[in-house]
Structures are given as structure tokens and as C-alpha cells.
Motif scaffolding. Structure first.
Motif, PDB file in Angstrom:
ATOM      1  N   CYS A  19       0.842  -1.188   0.000  1.00  8.76           N
ATOM      2  CA  CYS A  19       0.000   0.000   0.000  1.00  8.76           C
ATOM      3  C   CYS A  19       0.884   1.247   0.000  1.00  8.76           C
ATOM      4  CB  CYS A  19      -0.898  -0.010   1.233  1.00  8.76           C
ATOM      5  SG  CYS A  19      -1.946   1.433   1.402  1.00  8.76           S
ATOM      6  N   GLU A  20       0.528   2.234  -0.828  1.00  4.63           N
ATOM      7  CA  GLU A  20       1.336   3.446  -0.926  1.00  4.63           C
ATOM      8  C   GLU A  20       1.191   4.344   0.297  1.00  4.63           C
ATOM      9  OE1 GLU A  20       0.323   5.418  -4.524  1.00  4.63           O
ATOM     10  OE2 GLU A  20       0.863   3.701  -5.773  1.00  4.63           O
ATOM     11  N   CYS A  22       0.493   3.467   3.645  1.00  2.00           N
ATOM     12  CA  CYS A  22       1.124   2.973   4.876  1.00  2.00           C
ATOM     13  C   CYS A  22       2.432   2.246   4.619  1.00  2.00           C
ATOM     14  CB  CYS A  22       0.171   2.058   5.615  1.00  2.00           C
ATOM     15  SG  CYS A  22      -0.234   0.541   4.726  1.00  2.00           S
ATOM     16  N   GLY A  24       2.962  -0.617   3.439  1.00  2.00           N
ATOM     17  CA  GLY A  24       2.863  -2.048   3.698  1.00  2.00           C
ATOM     18  C   GLY A  24       2.781  -2.439   5.159  1.00  2.00           C
ATOM     19  N   GLY A  26       0.313  -1.361   7.354  1.00  2.00           N
ATOM     20  CA  GLY A  26      -1.077  -1.471   7.779  1.00  2.00           C
ATOM     21  C   GLY A  26      -1.458  -0.432   8.817  1.00  2.00           C
ATOM     22  N   CYS A  48      -4.698   1.622   8.577  1.00  3.99           N
ATOM     23  CA  CYS A  48      -4.788   2.372   7.326  1.00  3.99           C
ATOM     24  C   CYS A  48      -6.177   2.187   6.714  1.00  3.99           C
ATOM     25  CB  CYS A  48      -3.709   1.872   6.365  1.00  3.99           C
ATOM     26  SG  CYS A  48      -3.736   2.639   4.752  1.00  3.99           S
ATOM     27  N   ASN A  50      -6.935   3.043   3.686  1.00  2.84           N
ATOM     28  CA  ASN A  50      -6.807   2.744   2.262  1.00  2.84           C
ATOM     29  C   ASN A  50      -6.817   1.233   2.031  1.00  2.84           C
ATOM     30  OD1 ASN A  50      -6.472   3.458  -0.461  1.00  2.84           O
ATOM     31  ND2 ASN A  50      -4.282   3.146  -0.317  1.00  2.84           N
ATOM     32  N   CYS A  51      -6.040   0.499   2.820  1.00  2.00           N
ATOM     33  CA  CYS A  51      -5.945  -0.956   2.640  1.00  2.00           C
ATOM     34  C   CYS A  51      -6.646  -1.713   3.762  1.00  2.00           C
ATOM     35  CB  CYS A  51      -4.485  -1.372   2.563  1.00  2.00           C
ATOM     36  SG  CYS A  51      -3.550  -1.095   4.075  1.00  2.00           S
ATOM     37  N   SER A  54      -4.424  -4.294   5.952  1.00  2.00           N
ATOM     38  CA  SER A  54      -3.795  -5.505   5.419  1.00  2.00           C
ATOM     39  C   SER A  54      -2.390  -5.234   4.897  1.00  2.00           C
ATOM     40  CB  SER A  54      -4.650  -6.081   4.280  1.00  2.00           C
ATOM     41  OG  SER A  54      -4.627  -5.202   3.160  1.00  2.00           O
ATOM     42  N   GLU A  56      -1.674  -4.459   1.847  1.00  2.00           N
ATOM     43  CA  GLU A  56      -1.641  -4.732   0.414  1.00  2.00           C
ATOM     44  C   GLU A  56      -2.385  -3.643  -0.328  1.00  2.00           C
ATOM     45  OE1 GLU A  56      -3.382  -8.543  -0.069  1.00  2.00           O
ATOM     46  OE2 GLU A  56      -1.842  -9.548   1.098  1.00  2.00           O
ATOM     47  N   ALA A  57      -1.905  -3.311  -1.514  1.00  2.00           N
ATOM     48  CA  ALA A  57      -2.534  -2.260  -2.310  1.00  2.00           C
ATOM     49  C   ALA A  57      -3.929  -2.695  -2.754  1.00  2.00           C
ATOM     50  CB  ALA A  57      -1.695  -1.947  -3.523  1.00  2.00           C
ATOM     51  N   PRO A  58      -4.924  -1.810  -2.616  1.00  2.00           N
ATOM     52  CA  PRO A  58      -6.267  -2.161  -3.087  1.00  2.00           C
ATOM     53  C   PRO A  58      -6.308  -2.189  -4.605  1.00  2.00           C
ATOM     54  CG  PRO A  58      -6.205   0.102  -2.297  1.00  2.00           C
ATOM     55  CD  PRO A  58      -4.866  -0.497  -2.014  1.00  2.00           C
TER      56      PRO A  58
END
Length: 59
Positions: A19-20, A22, A24, A26, A48, A50-51, A54, A56-58
């Protein structure tokens, strides 16, 4: 006589992109402000949005 097939080496599945927001982890940090003058007193962490924690990028 038939040749025997050699098994192909298994390739590991690619890791999902981090994820941009956090990076990665979380978690993200937010500044905490108090009072009428909005004085900064510290930071707190939370998951986070946004993700959803997790890392991981959504899609």
C-alpha cells in the motif's frame, strides 16, 4: 520408447504490491491536537483506511 517429461520448476506467486499510504505496514500515524488553539500534543497510530490494515494495495 517415449521420453519422460521433466517437471517444470514451480514459480512462486508474485507478492501483492504494498500500500502506498502505509508502505505495507497497515498502520498510519495521525497528529493529536487539543484545546481551543489546537495545540499539538503527540501522535497516535491507527489502521490504514486505504488498505484496511492488510498492507496490500487495493485493486
Amino acid at each position: 520408447m517415449a521420453r519422460t517429461k521433466t517437471p517444470k520448476p514451480e514459480t512462486p506467486e508474485p507478492k501483492p504490491a504494498a500500500c502506498e499510504v502505509c508502505k505495507g505496514t497497515g498502520e498510519v500515524s495521525r497528529t493529536v491536537q487539543v484545546g481551543r488553539k489546537r495545540r499539538t500534543v503527540g501522535q497516535q497510530t491507527g489502521f490504514c483506511l486505504n488498505c484496511l490494515g492488510s498492507g496490500e494495495a487495493p485493486e
